[in-house]
Design a protein around this motif. Structure first.
Motif, PDB file in Angstrom:
ATOM      1  N   THR A  34      29.374 -19.439  13.163  1.00 25.74           N
ATOM      2  CA  THR A  34      28.086 -19.634  13.410  1.00 25.74           C
ATOM      3  C   THR A  34      27.007 -18.635  14.136  1.00 25.74           C
ATOM      4  O   THR A  34      25.896 -18.929  14.549  1.00 25.74           O
ATOM      5  N   SER A  35      27.599 -17.391  14.082  1.00 23.84           N
ATOM      6  CA  SER A  35      26.824 -16.401  15.007  1.00 23.84           C
ATOM      7  C   SER A  35      25.349 -16.070  14.295  1.00 23.84           C
ATOM      8  O   SER A  35      24.640 -15.905  15.158  1.00 23.84           O
ATOM      9  N   GLU A  38      23.236 -18.860  15.643  1.00 16.44           N
ATOM     10  CA  GLU A  38      23.087 -18.716  17.243  1.00 16.44           C
ATOM     11  C   GLU A  38      22.061 -17.570  17.593  1.00 16.44           C
ATOM     12  O   GLU A  38      21.372 -17.683  18.055  1.00 16.44           O
ATOM     13  N   SER A  39      22.045 -16.432  16.657  1.00 12.83           N
ATOM     14  CA  SER A  39      21.195 -15.389  16.745  1.00 12.83           C
ATOM     15  C   SER A  39      19.609 -15.870  16.422  1.00 12.83           C
ATOM     16  O   SER A  39      18.586 -15.592  16.987  1.00 12.83           O
ATOM     17  N   GLU A  42      18.465 -18.186  19.074  1.00 14.44           N
ATOM     18  CA  GLU A  42      17.939 -17.246  20.161  1.00 14.44           C
ATOM     19  C   GLU A  42      16.676 -16.415  19.963  1.00 14.44           C
ATOM     20  O   GLU A  42      15.790 -16.463  20.881  1.00 14.44           O
ATOM     21  N   GLN A  48      21.144 -22.981  22.783  1.00 15.22           N
ATOM     22  CA  GLN A  48      22.113 -22.553  21.707  1.00 15.22           C
ATOM     23  C   GLN A  48      23.012 -23.668  21.443  1.00 15.22           C
ATOM     24  O   GLN A  48      23.743 -23.831  20.440  1.00 15.22           O
ATOM     25  N   TYR A  49      23.162 -24.723  22.150  1.00 13.88           N
ATOM     26  CA  TYR A  49      23.725 -26.109  21.841  1.00 13.88           C
ATOM     27  C   TYR A  49      23.196 -26.653  20.492  1.00 13.88           C
ATOM     28  O   TYR A  49      24.092 -27.690  20.018  1.00 13.88           O
ATOM     29  N   VAL A  51      23.302 -25.095  17.806  1.00 14.33           N
ATOM     30  CA  VAL A  51      24.363 -24.682  16.431  1.00 14.33           C
ATOM     31  C   VAL A  51      25.097 -26.265  16.373  1.00 14.33           C
ATOM     32  O   VAL A  51      25.736 -26.175  15.275  1.00 14.33           O
TER      33      VAL A  51
END
Length: 131
Positions: A34-35, A38-39, A42, A48-49, A51
């Motif tokens: 899930t990068s 996450e980006s 951000e 971030q949680y 996600v």
């Protein structure tokens, strides 16, 4: 075959169709991570949680939709998941047309409106919701 029997099979097929197709999105997140999400979180100054909401919306919700348990609740979760995706990733494309002439977000709209349809018509007799 009577009309009620056909109607319940149609509801089952709709749940299976939406659930399986949406679960494939979740499978991709499980397999590849899930990068990207996450980006995006951000970039939008969100915690971030959040996600983990992707796993709820794209893995758990479709599974429950497929088996027909708390169908309306999990259909709503799918809708919320997609609305967040539109808000975070596609806000400029809401009314845009693709190069093929369809709406750029037609897949997202498909999931929103078929999930809404499931909420309106219910899960049918072939579900765990119906006793």
């Amino acid at each position: 075959m009577n009309s009620s029997y056909n109607e319940n099979f149609a509801k089952l097929f709709l749940r299976l169709f939406v659930g399986i197709l949406f679960l494939l999105h979740g499978y991709a997140k499980l397999k590849y991570g899930t990068s990207f999400i996450e980006s995006v979180l951000e970039k939008n100054n969100l915690p971030q949680y959040l996600v983990y909401g992707v796993y709820i919306g794209e893995v758990i919700a479709p599974i429950f939709l497929i088996i027909g348990y708390y169908t309306k609740t999990f259909s709503l979760i799918i809708i919320i998941n997609i609305l967040f995706a539109i808000y975070l990733v596609h806000p400029s494309e809401i009314f845009s047309l693709s190069s093929h002439g369809g709406l750029a977000l037609e897949l997202q709209y498909f999931y929103i409106f078929t999930s809404l349809l499931i909420i309106l018509i219910g899960p049918g007799k072939f579900s765990l919701d119906e006793k």
